[in-house]
Design a protein around this motif. Structure first.
Motif, PDB file in Angstrom:
ATOM      1  N   VAL A  60      20.599  24.264  40.869  1.00 17.38           N
ATOM      2  CA  VAL A  60      22.510  23.831  40.631  1.00 17.38           C
ATOM      3  C   VAL A  60      23.082  23.794  41.951  1.00 17.38           C
ATOM      4  O   VAL A  60      23.983  23.141  41.652  1.00 17.38           O
ATOM      5  CB  VAL A  60      22.856  25.699  40.340  1.00 17.38           C
ATOM      6  N   GLY A  61      22.679  24.163  43.383  1.00 22.77           N
ATOM      7  CA  GLY A  61      23.543  23.675  44.318  1.00 22.77           C
ATOM      8  C   GLY A  61      23.576  22.700  44.727  1.00 22.77           C
ATOM      9  O   GLY A  61      24.452  22.144  45.395  1.00 22.77           O
ATOM     10  N   ASP A  62      22.231  22.063  44.583  1.00 23.59           N
ATOM     11  CA  ASP A  62      22.328  20.176  44.694  1.00 23.59           C
ATOM     12  C   ASP A  62      23.428  19.714  43.631  1.00 23.59           C
ATOM     13  O   ASP A  62      23.670  18.567  44.159  1.00 23.59           O
ATOM     14  CB  ASP A  62      20.893  19.458  44.780  1.00 23.59           C
ATOM     15  N   LEU A  63      23.641  20.001  42.761  1.00 24.09           N
ATOM     16  CA  LEU A  63      23.946  19.641  41.654  1.00 24.09           C
ATOM     17  C   LEU A  63      25.735  19.783  42.058  1.00 24.09           C
ATOM     18  O   LEU A  63      26.317  18.575  42.107  1.00 24.09           O
ATOM     19  CB  LEU A  63      23.769  20.830  40.219  1.00 24.09           C
ATOM     20  N   ASP A  64      25.981  21.006  42.941  1.00 21.67           N
ATOM     21  CA  ASP A  64      27.012  21.110  43.210  1.00 21.67           C
ATOM     22  C   ASP A  64      27.923  20.273  43.499  1.00 21.67           C
ATOM     23  O   ASP A  64      29.057  19.698  44.114  1.00 21.67           O
ATOM     24  CB  ASP A  64      27.462  22.540  43.353  1.00 21.67           C
ATOM     25  N   LYS A 103      22.135  11.750  54.715  1.00 20.57           N
ATOM     26  CA  LYS A 103      23.618  12.176  54.356  1.00 20.57           C
ATOM     27  C   LYS A 103      22.952  11.987  52.578  1.00 20.57           C
ATOM     28  O   LYS A 103      22.710  11.490  52.496  1.00 20.57           O
ATOM     29  CB  LYS A 103      23.864  10.325  54.361  1.00 20.57           C
ATOM     30  N   THR A 104      23.901  13.131  51.749  1.00 17.80           N
ATOM     31  CA  THR A 104      23.450  13.102  50.674  1.00 17.80           C
ATOM     32  C   THR A 104      23.996  11.918  49.898  1.00 17.80           C
ATOM     33  O   THR A 104      25.559  12.029  50.098  1.00 17.80           O
ATOM     34  CB  THR A 104      23.891  14.620  50.488  1.00 17.80           C
ATOM     35  N   VAL A 105      23.620  11.348  49.161  1.00 24.79           N
ATOM     36  CA  VAL A 105      24.466  10.389  47.952  1.00 24.79           C
ATOM     37  C   VAL A 105      23.380  10.148  46.694  1.00 24.79           C
ATOM     38  O   VAL A 105      22.591  11.493  46.352  1.00 24.79           O
ATOM     39  CB  VAL A 105      23.476   8.902  48.320  1.00 24.79           C
ATOM     40  N   ILE A 131      28.516  16.398  42.405  1.00 19.52           N
ATOM     41  CA  ILE A 131      29.666  17.170  41.808  1.00 19.52           C
ATOM     42  C   ILE A 131      31.009  16.586  43.045  1.00 19.52           C
ATOM     43  O   ILE A 131      31.829  16.020  42.926  1.00 19.52           O
ATOM     44  CB  ILE A 131      29.984  18.101  40.989  1.00 19.52           C
ATOM     45  N   ALA A 132      30.888  17.495  44.014  1.00 19.97           N
ATOM     46  CA  ALA A 132      31.942  17.635  44.449  1.00 19.97           C
ATOM     47  C   ALA A 132      32.073  16.234  45.317  1.00 19.97           C
ATOM     48  O   ALA A 132      33.078  15.831  46.313  1.00 19.97           O
ATOM     49  CB  ALA A 132      31.934  18.560  46.682  1.00 19.97           C
ATOM     50  N   LEU A 133      30.272  15.452  45.669  1.00 16.38           N
ATOM     51  CA  LEU A 133      30.867  14.223  46.173  1.00 16.38           C
ATOM     52  C   LEU A 133      31.436  13.297  46.114  1.00 16.38           C
ATOM     53  O   LEU A 133      32.016  12.402  46.126  1.00 16.38           O
ATOM     54  CB  LEU A 133      29.636  14.264  47.287  1.00 16.38           C
TER      55      LEU A 133
END
Length: 63
Positions: free
Chosen positions: A26-30, A12-14, A33-35
């Motif tokens: 940039v994709g990881d940052l997006d 799980k991304t935390v 941000i959404a999470l």
């Protein structure tokens, strides 16, 4: 690599507040941000619910 690697649940991304952002794309940052936006919405909804409960209790005990 094992044949069973695909059976394991995805990690799980935390996001940890204050963590180093230099290695993130940039994709990881997006994604983060959404999470975080979803978490803010969840927190605000719970705050509203708790405030309503508090107001109901205050009104009950004022009488």
């Amino acid at each position: 690599m094992s044949l069973f690697d695909d059976d394991r649940p995805a990690k799980k991304t935390v996001h940890e507040i204050g963590s180093d952002l230099s290695l993130l794309s940039v994709g990881d940052l997006d994604l983060r941000i959404a999470l975080l936006q979803q978490e803010i919405e969840r927190l605000e909804a719970d705050k509203v619910k708790k405030h309503a409960g508090r107001m109901a209790a205050d009104n009950l005990f004022k009488k």
